[in-house]
Design a protein around this motif. Structure first.
Motif, PDB file in Angstrom:
ATOM      1  N   CYS A  77       0.842  -1.202   0.000  1.00  0.00           N
ATOM      2  CA  CYS A  77       0.000   0.000   0.000  1.00  0.00           C
ATOM      3  C   CYS A  77       0.876   1.251   0.000  1.00  0.00           C
ATOM      4  O   CYS A  77       0.612   2.211  -0.729  1.00  0.00           O
ATOM      5  CB  CYS A  77      -0.925  -0.013   1.213  1.00  0.00           C
ATOM      6  N   SER A  82      -0.907  -1.815  -3.866  1.00  0.00           N
ATOM      7  CA  SER A  82      -2.012  -2.564  -3.262  1.00  0.00           C
ATOM      8  C   SER A  82      -3.340  -2.111  -3.841  1.00  0.00           C
ATOM      9  O   SER A  82      -3.519  -0.952  -4.203  1.00  0.00           O
ATOM     10  CB  SER A  82      -2.018  -2.359  -1.749  1.00  0.00           C
ATOM     11  N   PHE A  84      -5.885  -2.214  -1.969  1.00  0.00           N
ATOM     12  CA  PHE A  84      -6.599  -1.776  -0.777  1.00  0.00           C
ATOM     13  C   PHE A  84      -6.094  -0.411  -0.339  1.00  0.00           C
ATOM     14  O   PHE A  84      -4.930  -0.079  -0.522  1.00  0.00           O
ATOM     15  CB  PHE A  84      -6.394  -2.780   0.375  1.00  0.00           C
ATOM     16  N   MET A  88      -8.733   0.812   4.756  1.00  0.00           N
ATOM     17  CA  MET A  88      -9.300  -0.548   4.718  1.00  0.00           C
ATOM     18  C   MET A  88      -8.372  -1.523   5.447  1.00  0.00           C
ATOM     19  O   MET A  88      -8.832  -2.355   6.247  1.00  0.00           O
ATOM     20  CB  MET A  88      -9.494  -1.018   3.270  1.00  0.00           C
ATOM     21  N   THR A  92      -9.170  -3.599   8.914  1.00  0.00           N
ATOM     22  CA  THR A  92      -9.094  -5.057   8.869  1.00  0.00           C
ATOM     23  C   THR A  92      -8.081  -5.578   9.882  1.00  0.00           C
ATOM     24  O   THR A  92      -8.336  -6.568  10.581  1.00  0.00           O
ATOM     25  CB  THR A  92      -8.728  -5.536   7.446  1.00  0.00           C
TER      26      THR A  92
END
Length: 128
Positions: A77, A82, A84, A88, A92
């Motif tokens: 990320c 990523s 996501f 997020m 998670t």
């Protein structure tokens, strides 16, 4: 056979074996003298607790692996690789950490119950 089907099949198979074993144990209890029935119940409880310990240990290991994968996803990320968002991933990871904490608490409860059960069996063996 898909992985979910295989696990479902295994779970059904294990459930069937446990039910057969439980029925066999109950039949023995009905025909056993009282002391033997108590001993058998105690041993059955110990076996159940051992199974629960193994089950919760597997769940904890799985949860740790999932957290590791999420941790690796964070670096992706940061590099923009990523799919996501950081939010997020953060949410998670927080959920997974809470889940892991709960699993560890359950594990401690099971271990304590197993220890108590063992003490009871030791005390009863002196009485019976």
């Amino acid at each position: 056979m898909t992985e979910n089907t295989w696990f479902g099949y295994q779970a059904e198979r294990i459930d069937r074996i446990i039910l057969q074993t439980a029925r066999m144990i109950f039949r023995r209890i009905e025909t056993s003298p009282r002391e033997a029935a108590i001993d058998l119940r105690m041993k059955t409880k110990v076996v159940q607790l051992d199974m629960a310990k193994k089950d919760i240990k597997g769940k904890i290991e799985k949860s740790k692996r999932e957290l590791d994968v999420l941790g690796e996803e964070i670096s992706k990320c940061l590099l923009g690789e990523s799919r996501f968002t950081d939010e997020m991933l953060s949410q998670t990871i927080d959920r997974k950490k809470q889940e892991l904490t709960q699993l560890k608490k359950q594990q401690q409860e099971i271990v304590a119950e197993a220890r108590d059960q063992q003490k009871i069996m030791e005390n009863l063996s002196g009485i019976l």
